[in-house]
Design a protein around this motif. Sequence first.
Motif, PDB file in Angstrom:
ATOM      1  N   SER A 138       0.493  -1.155   0.133  1.00 57.35           N
ATOM      2  CA  SER A 138      -0.043   0.078   0.089  1.00 57.35           C
ATOM      3  C   SER A 138       0.855   1.457  -0.070  1.00 57.35           C
ATOM      4  CB  SER A 138      -0.801   0.036   1.194  1.00 57.35           C
ATOM      5  OG  SER A 138      -1.819  -1.031   1.205  1.00 57.35           O
ATOM      6  N   GLU A 141       2.432   1.815  -3.396  1.00 55.71           N
ATOM      7  CA  GLU A 141       1.349   2.346  -4.469  1.00 55.71           C
ATOM      8  C   GLU A 141       0.926   3.728  -4.022  1.00 55.71           C
ATOM      9  OE1 GLU A 141      -2.736   3.572  -5.742  1.00 55.71           O
ATOM     10  OE2 GLU A 141      -1.822   3.398  -3.622  1.00 55.71           O
ATOM     11  N   HIS A 142       0.966   4.236  -2.653  1.00 59.52           N
ATOM     12  CA  HIS A 142       0.901   5.722  -2.116  1.00 59.52           C
ATOM     13  C   HIS A 142       1.965   6.406  -2.729  1.00 59.52           C
ATOM     14  CE1 HIS A 142       0.104   8.419   1.611  1.00 59.52           C
ATOM     15  NE2 HIS A 142      -0.288   8.877   0.499  1.00 59.52           N
ATOM     16  N   LYS A 146       5.743   0.812  -8.239  1.00 60.54           N
ATOM     17  CA  LYS A 146       5.090  -0.413  -8.830  1.00 60.54           C
ATOM     18  C   LYS A 146       5.681  -1.546  -8.114  1.00 60.54           C
ATOM     19  CE  LYS A 146       4.422  -3.224 -12.952  1.00 60.54           C
ATOM     20  NZ  LYS A 146       2.838  -3.476 -12.653  1.00 60.54           N
ATOM     21  N   TRP A 392      -3.890  -8.434  -2.486  1.00 60.73           N
ATOM     22  CA  TRP A 392      -3.415  -7.144  -2.855  1.00 60.73           C
ATOM     23  C   TRP A 392      -4.044  -6.792  -4.210  1.00 60.73           C
ATOM     24  CZ3 TRP A 392       2.238  -8.676  -1.035  1.00 60.73           C
ATOM     25  CH2 TRP A 392       2.113  -8.693   0.367  1.00 60.73           C
ATOM     26  N   GLY A 393      -5.231  -6.701  -4.366  1.00 56.02           N
ATOM     27  CA  GLY A 393      -5.669  -6.311  -5.638  1.00 56.02           C
ATOM     28  C   GLY A 393      -5.395  -4.934  -6.235  1.00 56.02           C
ATOM     29  N   PHE A 394      -4.729  -4.289  -5.366  1.00 56.16           N
ATOM     30  CA  PHE A 394      -4.534  -2.883  -5.604  1.00 56.16           C
ATOM     31  C   PHE A 394      -2.939  -2.760  -6.187  1.00 56.16           C
ATOM     32  CE2 PHE A 394      -3.881  -3.785  -1.140  1.00 56.16           C
ATOM     33  CZ  PHE A 394      -2.428  -3.555  -1.116  1.00 56.16           C
ATOM     34  N   ALA A 395      -2.114  -4.015  -5.710  1.00 57.18           N
ATOM     35  CA  ALA A 395      -0.836  -4.030  -6.126  1.00 57.18           C
ATOM     36  C   ALA A 395      -0.477  -5.489  -6.539  1.00 57.18           C
ATOM     37  CB  ALA A 395       0.110  -3.524  -5.239  1.00 57.18           C
TER      38      ALA A 395
END
Length: 443
Positions: A138, A141-142, A146, A392-395
């Motif tokens: 997170s 991503e923040h 990547k 971790w669908g966001f990354a």
Amino acid sequence: MAPLRLAKLALVATIFGTTQGIATNPMKTTNSGLGMGGIKDRAYVTRDIKTPDPVPEAGVEAAVELMKTGRLYRYNVAPGEDSMVSQTEIDVAAYTGHKYCVALNSCGSALMLLLKTTGLKHGGKVISNAFTFGAVPSAIEHAGGKAVYVESDYNHVMDVADLEKKLTAHPDCKHVLVSHMRGKVADMNAIKEACDRHDAILLEDCAHSLGVMWEGKHTGHMGIACAISSQSYKMINSGEGGFLLTDDPDIAAQTAVYAGAYEGLSAKHSTVPSKEYFKDYPTSLPNYSVRMSNLAASVIKPQLLTLQPRIEKYNRRYAKICKTLEEKAGDMLSIPVNTPGVTQPVHDSIQFNLDKRFTPAQIERFLQECSDHGLPVELFGHKSNARNFVNWGFAPAEEPLPMTAEMLSRACDCRMPLMWDGEDFEDMANVIVEALEVALEEA
């Protein structure tokens, strides 16, 4: 009406008495000796596994006195006076051995700023553990990065061979963020050598490793900077909070400005470099307003004085429960081994890997048996666990991670609350052993 009124008062007293007990040191309830279904002679845990370390009385008093003044903002102090945040930064830096320290509202903010202050560009790759908490990807991503994930082994640490493989496969990756998950430290000498060979910046996530020493120095010195946490389930507890630590003056100056030291407020810090290192940062960098408050710092500061006694107590208990589990269930589980080079571990929780003969159904039965007997044991590889990279669908991971996936599928986790008594850990060990035995009996 009088008896009814007395009954209501008794109920209120019971509720508030119970709440107060849970908030401080949960009382041990009567153990009937009966498990689920009325089975006799089974161990049962009767304490709250989520009990955090309490705030010392000195911290409670400091917080109350601070609230009376209303000066909760770190910069609301007279010239030449150190705020409670500054005093705590001094103590944290002294404990870890770092030159500079900036207190923040969370360790997630600290991890994000580790990357921002060391030159991560938008879309830039960051290599990190495949086994860590979701706050790490997170933060990547923040920061606009990547994530590229490295395998973790059965000792729950980064696999150095796979790190070398990923650095070779991604020559454009210039950041490596190593997470010391659950206080377990990989071969940091080998990791540093790999980073140096590939011209990558090494950063350390020490959220779980406050107090852990690598070759006689506090973790966080092999990388150029590190982050520690004061979230409730860490060694220092302010609910939420974090610190960025470094010996690099440019990283420290940037961090202070990103955190919220606008205009000339850096002069109210005690653990940042001198004014010339701040360059034009107060006008060229954004203010993310992620400062720590004086209130959070006031409860952290006295906890630093009790760190070493608490570490020793945790480690004694850990050694004892490990001995019991290995003697009674050594053929059914394995306990991760500390990497040579760790000169002081901190074991405020216990992890173990179930033997490969346990089927998924038997693993589920083991977890249920533990839960039914008062002990919530977590499986890192559970479909809802935030430490499982598949969540971790966001990354998301773009490459297969078979070693980590296999390890997570049988890696278990259990906290060891400071406020528990010795007999509670005996119950914990017995519940685990008995649950293992029941699960294996299931075809």
